[in-house]
Design an enzyme around this catalytic site. Structure first.
Site, PDB file in Angstrom:
ATOM      1  N   GLY A   1      38.011  39.179  27.538  1.00 55.33           N
ATOM      2  CA  GLY A   1      37.695  40.005  28.697  1.00 55.33           C
ATOM      3  C   GLY A   1      38.085  41.447  28.430  1.00 55.33           C
TER       4      GLY A   1
ATOM      5  N   CYS B   1      50.809  54.396  51.161  1.00 48.69           N
ATOM      6  CA  CYS B   1      52.183  54.476  51.664  1.00 48.69           C
ATOM      7  C   CYS B   1      53.089  53.437  51.003  1.00 48.69           C
ATOM      8  CB  CYS B   1      52.184  54.299  53.171  1.00 48.69           C
ATOM      9  SG  CYS B   1      51.129  55.523  53.944  1.00 48.69           S
ATOM     10  N   GLU B   2      53.329  53.600  49.723  1.00 48.46           N
ATOM     11  CA  GLU B   2      54.218  52.736  48.945  1.00 48.46           C
ATOM     12  C   GLU B   2      54.774  53.597  47.822  1.00 48.46           C
ATOM     13  OE1 GLU B   2      54.759  49.383  49.195  1.00 48.46           O
ATOM     14  OE2 GLU B   2      53.195  48.895  50.662  1.00 48.46           O
TER      15      GLU B   2
HETATM   16  C1  LIG Z   1      42.183  36.081  31.881  1.00 46.83           C
HETATM   17  C2  LIG Z   1      41.735  35.016  30.981  1.00 46.83           C
HETATM   18  C3  LIG Z   1      41.002  35.318  29.823  1.00 46.83           C
HETATM   19  C4  LIG Z   1      40.715  36.741  29.369  1.00 46.83           C
HETATM   20  O1  LIG Z   1      41.788  37.295  28.712  1.00 46.83           O
HETATM   21  P1  LIG Z   1      41.694  38.754  28.031  1.00 46.83           P
HETATM   22  O2  LIG Z   1      43.046  39.035  27.555  1.00 46.83           O
HETATM   23  O3  LIG Z   1      41.230  39.692  29.096  1.00 46.83           O
HETATM   24  O4  LIG Z   1      40.715  38.655  26.921  1.00 46.83           O
HETATM   25  C5  LIG Z   1      40.533  34.258  29.063  1.00 46.83           C
HETATM   26  N1  LIG Z   1      40.779  32.969  29.427  1.00 46.83           N
HETATM   27  C6  LIG Z   1      41.485  32.638  30.515  1.00 46.83           C
HETATM   28  C7  LIG Z   1      41.717  31.226  30.842  1.00 46.83           C
HETATM   29  C8  LIG Z   1      41.988  33.651  31.319  1.00 46.83           C
HETATM   30  O5  LIG Z   1      42.720  33.323  32.403  1.00 46.83           O
END
Ligand SMILES: *Cc1c(COP(=O)(O)O)cnc(C)c1O
Length: 427
Positions: free
Chosen positions: A288, A355-356
Site C-alpha cells: 500500500g 482544538c487539540e
Molecule cells: C495495511 C496492510 C497492508 C499494507 O501495508 P503497507 O505497509 O502499506 O504496504 C497489507 N496487508 C495487510 C493485512 C494490512 O493490514
C-alpha cells in the site's frame, strides 16, 4: 525519481504548478501524481513478471486502506492490480472503480457476517482468515449461500519488524493472525469444514519496514509451515507475504522493491524446484504505502504566523483531521514551500486549527514563509485521506490527480452541509 519538484522556484506536480491547483480548487487539497502511482506499482508488477514462471504465478494486491480514492483504484486496476481489502465498504469501492472482485483478498480480524456474504456473492479470490472462530463463521455463511469460501490463514510468524509499535503486527502480543504454534491446528480445522477450500497462507508483519531481512525471515517460517501442511495432505496454492517496503519520509533509505523481490523470489523458486518440482505455488503481495505514499502531497495555506516567546507557529489550514499520522504515530513529513523565497528562514512548528495540542503536522522546521503562502506536506499519499475525519466539523479535503499538465478533481471538497446531511432532530 520524484514527480514533485521545483522549476524556477515553484513546486510542481509533474508539469502542473501546485499554485494553479490551489487557485482553482482551494486548500487543503491532496494532490496525487498519476505517473508516480504507475511507476510505484510497476516496481512490484515488473519484478513479479521477471521472476515468475508465468503471469498467473504472482499477483500484486494493492492495499486499499492506504488510499481508496476511486481514481487511484481505477488506475491500478487498469494496470492489472488485484486488491487487498479490510471491509465490505472497500470491496464496494473496488467494484465501483472497475476492479475485478476475483482478484480481491479480504484481510482483517473482525469480518462481519454481512461482509462475508457480500464477498462470497462477488466470488472474491480469497479470505485471509485470522482466527478459528472466524473459520467457523465463514463456513456457516458460505454453507447458507450454497457456496464454498477460499481461505488462507494469516499466521503470525513472531518476527520483529522493528517498526513503530502501532504498525508492527507480526509479534505474539499483536491482535492479528493465528499464532505460529497454533497454525497446524487451525489448518486442520479449516480442512475439515465442509464449505471451506484451504488455498493459501499469508502473513503481514508490519508496515514501513526499511529492511527486507524480517520479511525474508517471515518467508522462511511460512515455507516451513507449507511443507508441514503438505506432509499432512493439505497442499496450498498460494502464499502471500503481506504489505510492501517502507518509503522515504525524511532520510530513510528503504531497500529497493526490485532487490527485495529478487531475493524473495530466489528463495521461493529454489524451494519450489527442490520440493515441488517447480509446481506453481502462486505468490501474492499486499503493498500500500510504497505505491501511494510518495505519489501524494497535502497542499495547505499558511493562515497566520505566530511568533511566541519560546516557539514560532505557522498555523495552516490543514489539520490532524486531514492528516492524522503526525498526531497518531509522531510521524515525520517533509514541508516544502510551494514558492521558494529569498528571505531568511525561521524555525516553526506547523500546526492546524483543530482544538487539540496534538494537532501538529511538523515540528521545528526551518522555513522562509509569510502568511498566505502555500506549503506542501510531502509523502502524504498513503494513510492520509483514508484516515481523515470530520473532527471540528471540518469538511474533508478535495483530492486532485495530476496527469502531466492536466489536473482532475477526483473528490470534491466536503461542504458543511454534507457533514450533517445524515443527521435529524427528534420532534
Ligand atoms: C495495511 C496492510 C497492508 C499494507 O501495508 P503497507 O505497509 O502499506 O504496504 C497489507 N496487508 C495487510 C493485512 C494490512 O493490514
Amino acid at each position: 525519481m520524484s514527480h514533485f519538484s521545483y522549476h524556477d522556484g515553484d513546486l510542481f506536480a509533474e508539469k502542473t504548478p501546485l499554485s494553479d491547483i490551489a487557485r482553482q480548487f482551494g486548500t487543503p487539497t491532496y494532490v496525487y501524481s498519476k505517473a508516480a502511482l504507475l511507476e510505484n506499482f510497476s516496481a512490484y508488477n515488473d519484478a513479479c513478471k521477471r521472476h515468475s514462471s508465468n503471469e498467473n504465478s504472482s499477483l500484486v494486491c494493492y492495499s486499499v486502506k492506504s488510499n481508496s480514492n476511486l481514481a487511484v483504484l481505477n488506475l491500478l486496476a487498469r494496470a492489472g492490480s488485484g486488491f487487498d481489502i479490510v471491509s465490505g465498504g472497500e470491496l464496494l469501492r473496488v467494484i465501483a472503480a472497475g476492479g475485478d472482485p476475483r482478484k480481491v483478498i479480504f484481510s482483517g480480524v473482525g469480518k462481519s457476517r454481512d461482509e462475508m456474504r457480500l464477498a462470497l456473492q462477488h466470488d472474491i479470490l480469497c479470505f485471509n482468515v485470522e482466527s478459528i472462530p472466524e473459520l467457523h463463521r465463514l463456513n456457516d455463511v458460505a454453507g447458507a449461500l450454497g457456496k464454498r469460501a477460499a481461505v488462507s490463514l494469516r499466521v503470525n510468524p513472531n518476527v520483529d519488524a522493528k517498526t513503530h509499535p502501532y504498525i508492527s503486527t507480526g509479534l505474539k502480543e499483536n491482535k492479528f493472525g493465528v499464532a505460529y504454534e497454533d497454525a497446524l491446528l487451525a489448518y486442520r480445522t479449516a480442512a475439515d469444514l465442509p464449505h471451506l477450500d484451504v488455498v493459501g497462507i499469508d502473513c503481514h508483519i508490519g508496515s514501513q519496514l526499511l529492511d527486507d531481512a524480517p520479511l525474508l525471515e517471515a518467508l522462511d517460517k511460512v515455507i516451513e509451515l507449507v511443507d508441514q501442511l503438505d506432509s499432512e495432505g493439505i497442499s496450498l496454492h498460494h502464499l502471500d507475504i503481506g504489505g510492501g517496503i517502507g518509503i522515504t519520509y525524511d532520510d530513510e533509505t528503504p531497500v529497493a522493491v526490485g532487490d527485495y523481490l529478487g531475493r524473495l523470489f530466489a528463495r521461493i523458486n529454489a524451494w519450489r524446484n527442490e520440493k515441488y518440482q517447480g509446481a506453481p505455488i502462486k505468490v501474492l503481495f499486499e503493498p500500500g504505502r510504497s505505491i501511494v505514499g510518495n505519489a501524494g502531497i497535502l497542499l495547505t495555506e499558511v493562515q497566520y504566523l505566530k511568533h511566541g516567546a519560546s516557539k514560532n507557529f505557522a498555523v495552516v489550514d490543514a489539520a490532524m483531521n486531514d492528516l492524522m499520522r503526525p498526531a497518531m504515530y509522531q510521524a515525520w513529513h517533509g514541508v516544502q514551500p510551494v514558492a521558494q523565497r529569498g528571505s531568511p528562514a525561521q524555525t516553526y512548528d506547523v500546526v492546524g486549527p483543530v482544538c487539540e495540542s496534538g494537532d501538529w503536522l511538523a515540528r521545528s522546521r526551518s522555513l522562509a514563509i509569510e502568511a498566505d503562502d502555500l506549503l506542501a506536506i510531502m509523502s502524504a499519499g498513503a494513510y492520509g485521506m483514508t484516515m481523515a475525519s470530520n473532527y471540528n466539523t471540518r469538511g474533508r479535503a478535495a483530492e486532485i490527480m495530476v496527469d502531466g499538465d492536466r489536473m482532475h478533481l477526483v473528490r470534491r471538497r466536503e461542504q458543511a452541509a454534507d457533514l450533517f446531511a445524515l443527521e435529524s432532530i427528534p420532534d
